[in-house]
Design an enzyme around this catalytic site. Structure first.
Site, short mmCIF file in Angstrom:
data_model
loop_
_atom_site.label_atom_id
_atom_site.label_comp_id
_atom_site.label_asym_id
_atom_site.label_seq_id
_atom_site.Cartn_x
_atom_site.Cartn_y
_atom_site.Cartn_z
N VAL A 169 0.83 -1.20 0.00
CA VAL A 169 0.00 0.00 0.00
C VAL A 169 0.86 1.25 0.00
CG1 VAL A 169 -1.90 1.21 1.12
CG2 VAL A 169 -1.80 -1.28 1.20
N ASP A 170 1.97 1.22 0.74
CA ASP A 170 2.89 2.36 0.73
C ASP A 170 3.44 2.60 -0.68
OD1 ASP A 170 2.91 3.43 3.28
OD2 ASP A 170 4.36 2.00 4.04
#
Length: 368
Positions: A169-170
């Site tokens: 997600v980062d």
């Protein structure tokens, strides 16, 4: 070659850990001057996120997202250092930060403050859960994978939710931040106007859930964990072979017929139960059991060659060393040497014919 795409662009990077640094490294790879602002004493959190460390004792996590930058140590609780930060911004085109909402404003470094110094400034803020109701929540990748639904569809079986093997997600948030910054640059080139760019990890994840999110919104389907199977396409999963698993990704009826002939199950190619993808989904368990029995007769490398020759997408489950070797065999330059870096690095995956990425600077050493 016409130099770098972002020559002359200056970025002041207040971000740390992964999402923001990934975005600013991408900008640096294409010629932007990136000034990484780090706190005294420890610098970016990931400088201590090891092992592993490279031969110079630098955490390889930090190395992953911080090339093509120079480091400046500033204490943003000190008025003198805040004044220095404002001076940097006055000469910059882009600011990137991933503090909790309100932090930069309290320091006098929020967008409304900084646009007074540089009216055409592009200011990108990356948060975990937005600037409103989720402003106080910490934006850690694991937390977002949990509350954002990714873990609910990831894992070996129902009841065993599992995170992705990297901070996915980062990375996705960093790419979305990069896209927003480039869009804002295009707008500024046309109009001379700067603007604020906002993205948050939860929104990025929900968008990146693509077909799973659309299935819920459009049909009310709340997906569950299916292991390595696909909810809507069959056969599209991993299978055991005589030695190690293989992934088989049959995307259409033509590929299915080719796959059945290739693995010695020609009788299934004409079976009405498997004639269409919808039919194969309805008879998933029976079909996949037959396929696995056939594949267990030989090893994964054999089936990779046979299926690939037949035009069927397939591949063994490589570890990371095997994955880099696979890319090299295909002629993909996935590894680069960066001047001053003790270890090789992963190449930028974007290729431009006129202004390719350049690897000018090793990840900066920390000088507290």
């Amino acid at each position: 070659m016409s130099g770098s795409a972002l020559d002359g662009i200056v970025v002041v990077d207040f971000s740390r850990v992964l999402a923001g640094p990934y975005a600013t490294m991408m900008l640096g790879d294409f010629g932007a001057e990136v000034i990484k602002v780090e706190r005294p004493g420890t610098g970016d959190d990931t400088r201590s996120w090891g092992p592993p460390f490279d031969s110079d004792g630098v955490a390889t996590y930090f190395n992953a997202v911080n090339r093509n930058k120079r480091s400046v140590v500033l204490d943003l609780t000190d008025p003198g250092d805040v004044a220095r930060a404002r001076e940097l911004v006055a000469g910059a085109d882009i600011v990137v930060e991933n503090f909790r909402p309100g932090t930069m404003e309290r320091l006098g470094l929020g967008y409304e403050d900084l646009r007074q110094l540089r009216p055409d400034l592009i200011y990108c803020a990356i948060t975990g859960f937005g600037r409103d109701g989720g402003a106080a929540l910490p934006g850690y990748d694991l937390l977002v994978q949990a509350v954002g639904g990714l873990m609910s569809v990831t894992g070996p079986e129902p009841g065993v939710p599992t995170k992705a093997g990297v901070a996915l997600v980062d990375v996705l948030a960093g790419m979305h931040a990069l896209s927003g910054i480039l869009l804002a640059l295009a707008h500024r080139d046309r109009t001379g106007e700067g603007q604020r760019v906002d993205t948050n990890l939860l929104s990025v994840l929900l968008s990146s859930m693509v077909n799973q999110a659309s299935g819920y919104l459009g049909a009310g389907v709340v997906p569950d964990i299916m292991g390595n199977r696909h909810p809507s396409v069959v056969p599209y999963q991993t299978f055991a072979t005589a030695d190690r698993p293989i992934a088989v990704a049959v995307g259409n009826d033509k590929q299915f017929v080719a796959a059945m002939h290739a693995i010695g199950l020609s009788e299934l190619a004409d079976d009405e139960r498997f004639a269409t993808n919808s039919a194969r989904v309805a008879h998933r368990d029976e079909l996949c059991a037959r396929i696995e029995v056939a594949l267990k007769a030989r090893g994964a490398d054999h089936w990779y060659e046979v299926l690939t020759a037949a035009g069927v997408p397939a591949g063994p489950i490589n570890n990371l060393a095997e994955a880099f070797a696979f890319a090299e065999r295909l002629g993909i330059e996935a590894v680069v040497s960066v001047p001053g870096s003790a270890a090789p690095q992963v190449a930028n995956p974007i290729s431009l014919s006129r202004t390719p990425p350049q690897y000018r600077l090793a990840p900066p050493k920390f000088e507290p």
